[in-house]
Design an enzyme around this catalytic site. Structure first.
Site, PDB file in Angstrom:
ATOM      1  N   LYS A 107       0.863  -1.193   0.000  1.00  0.00           N
ATOM      2  CA  LYS A 107       0.000   0.000   0.000  1.00  0.00           C
ATOM      3  C   LYS A 107       0.891   1.231   0.000  1.00  0.00           C
ATOM      4  O   LYS A 107       2.022   1.188   0.487  1.00  0.00           O
ATOM      5  CB  LYS A 107      -0.887   0.021   1.251  1.00  0.00           C
ATOM      6  CG  LYS A 107      -2.119   0.870   1.089  1.00  0.00           C
ATOM      7  CD  LYS A 107      -3.218   0.141   0.320  1.00  0.00           C
ATOM      8  CE  LYS A 107      -4.416   1.007   0.098  1.00  0.00           C
ATOM      9  NZ  LYS A 107      -5.542   0.242  -0.479  1.00  0.00           N
ATOM     10  N   GLY A 219     -20.525   6.832   2.626  1.00  0.00           N
ATOM     11  CA  GLY A 219     -19.610   7.171   1.528  1.00  0.00           C
ATOM     12  C   GLY A 219     -20.377   7.324   0.229  1.00  0.00           C
ATOM     13  O   GLY A 219     -21.459   6.741   0.046  1.00  0.00           O
ATOM     14  N   GLY A 221     -18.269   7.658  -2.846  1.00  0.00           N
ATOM     15  CA  GLY A 221     -17.159   7.697  -3.797  1.00  0.00           C
ATOM     16  C   GLY A 221     -17.286   6.564  -4.792  1.00  0.00           C
ATOM     17  O   GLY A 221     -18.380   6.053  -5.052  1.00  0.00           O
ATOM     18  N   ASN A 222     -16.142   6.164  -5.321  1.00  0.00           N
ATOM     19  CA  ASN A 222     -16.138   5.127  -6.361  1.00  0.00           C
ATOM     20  C   ASN A 222     -16.830   3.848  -5.897  1.00  0.00           C
ATOM     21  O   ASN A 222     -17.699   3.314  -6.599  1.00  0.00           O
ATOM     22  CB  ASN A 222     -14.677   4.848  -6.758  1.00  0.00           C
ATOM     23  CG  ASN A 222     -14.589   3.711  -7.741  1.00  0.00           C
ATOM     24  OD1 ASN A 222     -14.567   2.542  -7.348  1.00  0.00           O
ATOM     25  ND2 ASN A 222     -14.580   4.027  -9.008  1.00  0.00           N
TER      26      ASN A 222
HETATM   27  P1  NAD Z   1     -13.359   7.709  -2.693  1.00  0.00           P
HETATM   28  O1  NAD Z   1     -12.312   8.696  -2.347  1.00  0.00           O
HETATM   29  O2  NAD Z   1     -13.814   7.600  -4.100  1.00  0.00           O
HETATM   30  O3  NAD Z   1     -14.664   7.959  -1.782  1.00  0.00           O
HETATM   31  C1  NAD Z   1     -14.627   8.048  -0.394  1.00  0.00           C
HETATM   32  C2  NAD Z   1     -15.994   8.522   0.062  1.00  0.00           C
HETATM   33  O4  NAD Z   1     -16.056   8.465   1.493  1.00  0.00           O
HETATM   34  C3  NAD Z   1     -16.320   9.970  -0.329  1.00  0.00           C
HETATM   35  O5  NAD Z   1     -17.666  10.039  -0.741  1.00  0.00           O
HETATM   36  C4  NAD Z   1     -16.118  10.734   0.975  1.00  0.00           C
HETATM   37  O6  NAD Z   1     -16.921  11.919   1.031  1.00  0.00           O
HETATM   38  C5  NAD Z   1     -16.611   9.687   1.958  1.00  0.00           C
HETATM   39  N1  NAD Z   1     -16.190   9.916   3.338  1.00  0.00           N
HETATM   40  C6  NAD Z   1     -14.947  10.191   3.820  1.00  0.00           C
HETATM   41  N2  NAD Z   1     -15.001  10.334   5.164  1.00  0.00           N
HETATM   42  C7  NAD Z   1     -16.284  10.125   5.533  1.00  0.00           C
HETATM   43  C8  NAD Z   1     -16.989  10.122   6.768  1.00  0.00           C
HETATM   44  N3  NAD Z   1     -16.369  10.347   7.932  1.00  0.00           N
HETATM   45  N4  NAD Z   1     -18.318   9.866   6.752  1.00  0.00           N
HETATM   46  C9  NAD Z   1     -18.977   9.635   5.603  1.00  0.00           C
HETATM   47  N5  NAD Z   1     -18.363   9.620   4.392  1.00  0.00           N
HETATM   48  C10 NAD Z   1     -17.049   9.865   4.369  1.00  0.00           C
HETATM   49  O7  NAD Z   1     -12.818   6.296  -2.152  1.00  0.00           O
HETATM   50  P2  NAD Z   1     -13.195   4.844  -2.668  1.00  0.00           P
HETATM   51  O8  NAD Z   1     -12.245   4.461  -3.723  1.00  0.00           O
HETATM   52  O9  NAD Z   1     -14.662   4.770  -2.903  1.00  0.00           O
HETATM   53  O10 NAD Z   1     -12.791   3.977  -1.384  1.00  0.00           O
HETATM   54  C11 NAD Z   1     -13.662   3.852  -0.264  1.00  0.00           C
HETATM   55  C12 NAD Z   1     -13.140   2.740   0.626  1.00  0.00           C
HETATM   56  O11 NAD Z   1     -13.060   1.517  -0.118  1.00  0.00           O
HETATM   57  C13 NAD Z   1     -11.738   2.945   1.215  1.00  0.00           C
HETATM   58  O12 NAD Z   1     -11.679   2.311   2.486  1.00  0.00           O
HETATM   59  C14 NAD Z   1     -10.845   2.194   0.239  1.00  0.00           C
HETATM   60  O13 NAD Z   1      -9.608   1.804   0.815  1.00  0.00           O
HETATM   61  C15 NAD Z   1     -11.735   1.013  -0.053  1.00  0.00           C
HETATM   62  N6  NAD Z   1     -11.434   0.325  -1.302  1.00  0.00           N
HETATM   63  C16 NAD Z   1     -11.446   0.973  -2.491  1.00  0.00           C
HETATM   64  C17 NAD Z   1     -11.197   0.266  -3.659  1.00  0.00           C
HETATM   65  C18 NAD Z   1     -11.291   0.916  -5.006  1.00  0.00           C
HETATM   66  O14 NAD Z   1     -11.137   0.198  -6.013  1.00  0.00           O
HETATM   67  N7  NAD Z   1     -11.545   2.187  -5.117  1.00  0.00           N
HETATM   68  C19 NAD Z   1     -10.885  -1.099  -3.597  1.00  0.00           C
HETATM   69  C20 NAD Z   1     -10.902  -1.749  -2.375  1.00  0.00           C
HETATM   70  C21 NAD Z   1     -11.186  -1.022  -1.215  1.00  0.00           C
END
Ligand code: NAD
Length: 428
Positions: A107, A219, A221-222
């Site tokens: 990571k 959340g 996000g993605n």
């Molecule tokens: P992202 O940056 O696209 O989205 C994160 C979201 O979380 C945003 O909407 C943000 O506003 C929200 N957020 C942050 N703090 C918050 C809080 N205290 N309360 C409510 N919402 C909050 O990130 P992502 O890629 O969607 O990743 C989200 C999680 O999934 C992370 O833990 C990441 O490690 C994990 N993850 C992501 C992937 C991937 O392919 N993107 C793969 C495996 C795991």
């Protein structure tokens, strides 16, 4: 959020110690696996748009590569710490082993707030990160990917810098690239869709039909957006989502009991997954405190933001109706929170199974990039569903056989595979 001090790496080590005991691992294997194999800490000087130089802190942690090159995202976050990166690297090792892809766990991270950086400053930061580790990462060593607040554009800048340094084309150096530049179709959707593939299997075990369920999501996000997309397609209804409001520096929960409209909310969210509260209010959403997502009267909770979302402070607030939690985020539940969920009999799909779609598809992207032959989106998502569903079946069978929760069963399979690889290589 709990006010107690939280250290993700201490939590990851405590999880590991418990499973090492169940697996009766020898002391050498325990000592090897509870620490990263290697880690790099570096300073990244970046010339800002106003001419000043700002120095950012960056990390790459390689937890274990006995089963193959390291794999893991790079997170940009103002509160990033090396211990968070260590925990996430360890979780990547278990995740790759669980879905049985020939990769290890790594990571990366940079302590920064990308919201406050221009595109040019972000590009400079990405290139600086690669220059700092260019000799310690690569297609056969350690392959980065996007994570929180990093995206395909960041990956492309990093690839470009890596190729400049090494003088060649190495599309397999990094995954999560834009599709037109060697990325895989389906990668953007993979993590969120994977969460729903797992949720679909869990609902079968619980004898619930998706169309009879409602969910609340932390959340936007993605991961969250794609999980909501597929969950809606299979008939479910999301009634609440929360996100972080960067302007107000607090989380906000948006509720519409008749069901949120995903395209509508996407239309008023920025690229970091922050929904505009004023516009949402005008569209008829109730604006609640950020923690409200966990208290909703729904069947399913999907934490898909950050770690430390379900703790002993708030697990008691979960509605009696909740039957299933699908952990889209990494490490959203503390061991104390998990204990409460177990006592309540809530079926938990652990993070490293629920969100393994991302790394599985990243592996598919590496295979495509290395062979320079690209698959259709249906092929990618079909293979993804197959790989994840078989992992779910393995975990569920182990859970039933050993009378364990899904999280312990998944750890037993994953840690067992990594320990075996270390042993077979003669490391321990
Ligand atoms: P992202 O940056 O696209 O989205 C994160 C979201 O979380 C945003 O909407 C943000 O506003 C929200 N957020 C942050 N703090 C918050 C809080 N205290 N309360 C409510 N919402 C909050 O990130 P992502 O890629 O969607 O990743 C989200 C999680 O999934 C992370 O833990 C990441 O490690 C994990 N993850 C992501 C992937 C991937 O392919 N993107 C793969 C495996 C795991």
């Amino acid at each position: 959020m709990s006010t107690k001090s939280f250290n993700a790496f201490a939590m990851a080590q405590a999880q590991f110690d418990r499973i090492a005991e169940l697996l009766e691992l020898d002391q050498g294997t325990r000592d090897l696996l509870r620490q990263p194999l290697r880690e790099y800490h570096f300073s990244l000087p970046v010339r800002m748009d106003d001419g000043r130089v700002r120095v950012f802190r960056g990390y790459r942690v390689q937890h274990n590569d006995a089963r193959g090159p390291g794999k893991g995202g790079i997170r940009f976050h103002p509160q990033e710490t090396v211990d968070t990166v260590r925990a996430l690297a360890m979780w990547m090792t278990w995740k790759c082993a669980l879905v049985n892809v020939p990769l290890g766990g790594s990571k990366g991270g940079v302590v920064c707030a990308p919201h406050d950086l221009s595109q040019r400053e972000q590009e400079a930061l990405c290139r600086a990160w690669v220059r700092a580790v260019a000799r310690d990462v690569g297609p056969v060593l350690d392959v980065p990917a996007p994570d929180v607040m990093t995206n395909g554009q960041h990956m492309l800048w990093m690839l470009d810098e890596f190729e400049h340094i090494h003088g060649g084309k190495y599309p397999g150096f990094i995954t999560g690239k834009p599709v037109a530049m060697g990325g895989s179709l389906g990668r953007t959707e993979a993590t969120g869709y994977g969460v729903v593939f797992m949720l679909r299997e869990a609902l079968k075990e619980l004898q619930l039909r998706p169309q009879d369920t409602q969910a609340s999501v932390q959340g936007f996000g993605n991961v969250a957006q794609h999980a909501i997309e597929l969950y809606h397609q299979i008939g479910g209804r999301v009634t609440a989502v929360s996100c972080w409001d960067h302007g107000a520096q607090r989380a906000v929960c948006f509720r519409k009991k008749s069901g949120i409209d995903l395209p509508e909310l996407r239309g008023i969210a920025d690229r970091f997954g922050t929904i505009d509260p004023q516009k949402a209010g005008k569209l008829g959403y109730e604006l609640l405190p950020g923690d409200a997502w966990i208290e909703q009267d729904v069947d399913i909770l999907i934490p898909a933001a950050l770690e430390h979302a379900i703790t002993d402070d708030n697990a008691g607030k979960i509605s009696r109706r909740v039957r299933l939690i699908a952990e889209g985020a990494n490490g959203p539940t503390t061991p104390e929170g998990d204990h409460i969920l177990r006592e309540r009999g809530i079926f938990v799909i652990p993070d490293f199974l629920a969100n393994a779609g991302g790394v599985t598809c990243s592996y598919f992207e590496q295979v495509q990039s290395n062979t320079n032959f690209y698959w259709t989106k249906d092929e990618v998502l079909g293979k993804l569903d197959l790989a994840m569903t078989s992992a779910f079946i393995d975990v569920s069978q182990t859970a039933h056989q050993r009378k364990l929760p899904m999280r312990d069963a998944a750890h037993i399979i994953a840690i067992g595979r990594v320990a075996q690889a270390c042993h077979d290589r003669g490391w321990v």
